[in-house]
Motif scaffolding. Sequence first.
Motif, mmCIF file in Angstrom:
data_model
loop_
_atom_site.group_PDB
_atom_site.id
_atom_site.type_symbol
_atom_site.label_atom_id
_atom_site.label_comp_id
_atom_site.label_asym_id
_atom_site.label_seq_id
_atom_site.Cartn_x
_atom_site.Cartn_y
_atom_site.Cartn_z
ATOM 1 N N UNK A 187 35.859 41.651 43.201
ATOM 2 C CA UNK A 187 35.635 43.089 43.155
ATOM 3 C C UNK A 187 36.628 43.770 42.221
ATOM 4 N N UNK A 188 37.809 43.208 42.070
ATOM 5 C CA UNK A 188 38.778 43.751 41.131
ATOM 6 C C UNK A 188 38.384 43.544 39.683
ATOM 7 N N UNK A 189 37.581 42.522 39.415
ATOM 8 C CA UNK A 189 37.124 42.235 38.060
ATOM 9 C C UNK A 189 35.747 42.813 37.761
ATOM 10 N N UNK A 190 35.192 43.602 38.671
ATOM 11 C CA UNK A 190 33.903 44.244 38.442
ATOM 12 C C UNK A 190 32.706 43.383 38.805
ATOM 13 N N UNK A 191 32.892 42.402 39.660
ATOM 14 C CA UNK A 191 31.797 41.550 40.129
ATOM 15 C C UNK A 191 31.614 41.745 41.620
ATOM 16 N N UNK A 192 30.502 41.293 42.120
ATOM 17 C CA UNK A 192 30.291 41.227 43.555
ATOM 18 C C UNK A 192 29.791 39.837 43.884
ATOM 19 N N UNK A 243 27.493 33.365 44.743
ATOM 20 C CA UNK A 243 27.451 33.487 43.285
ATOM 21 C C UNK A 243 28.013 34.853 42.903
ATOM 22 N N UNK A 244 28.601 34.932 41.716
ATOM 23 C CA UNK A 244 29.178 36.179 41.237
ATOM 24 C C UNK A 244 28.157 36.901 40.370
ATOM 25 N N UNK A 245 27.984 38.186 40.662
ATOM 26 C CA UNK A 245 27.031 39.026 39.939
ATOM 27 C C UNK A 245 27.781 40.248 39.434
ATOM 28 N N UNK A 246 27.504 40.622 38.175
ATOM 29 C CA UNK A 246 28.132 41.817 37.592
ATOM 30 C C UNK A 246 27.650 43.040 38.370
ATOM 31 N N UNK A 247 28.560 43.977 38.694
ATOM 32 C CA UNK A 247 28.197 45.182 39.434
ATOM 33 C C UNK A 247 27.372 46.114 38.585
#
Length: 96
Positions: free
Chosen positions: A78-83, A92-96
């Motif tokens: 969440x600090x890097x702009x992903x969820x 899995x990591x998804x861009x916000x």
Amino acid sequence: MFQLFGNAIGQVVAISIIVGAGLPALFAFGVRALAVGSGGSAEVSGEAGKPAMKVVAWIAFALVLAVIAIGLAIIISSGFGYKVSFEHIFPTFIKK
């Protein structure tokens, strides 16, 4: 408004009980299972170990580590702009 507030409080309480009390309890169970697997207990008994309990202990430790890793991944992403999405069971990591 109060129903939404109550629902949110309920979710926070449920997660805090699971993570706040459940993980330490699972870790303590793993430590106890490891002691029984090695043939020991709180007192010196001299009985033979149970290898199956060692496997149970390592599974408990693996579950604790997995929950900690997923929690850290959610916080850091969440600090890097992903969820983090659990749509396909694996996170899995998804861009916000």
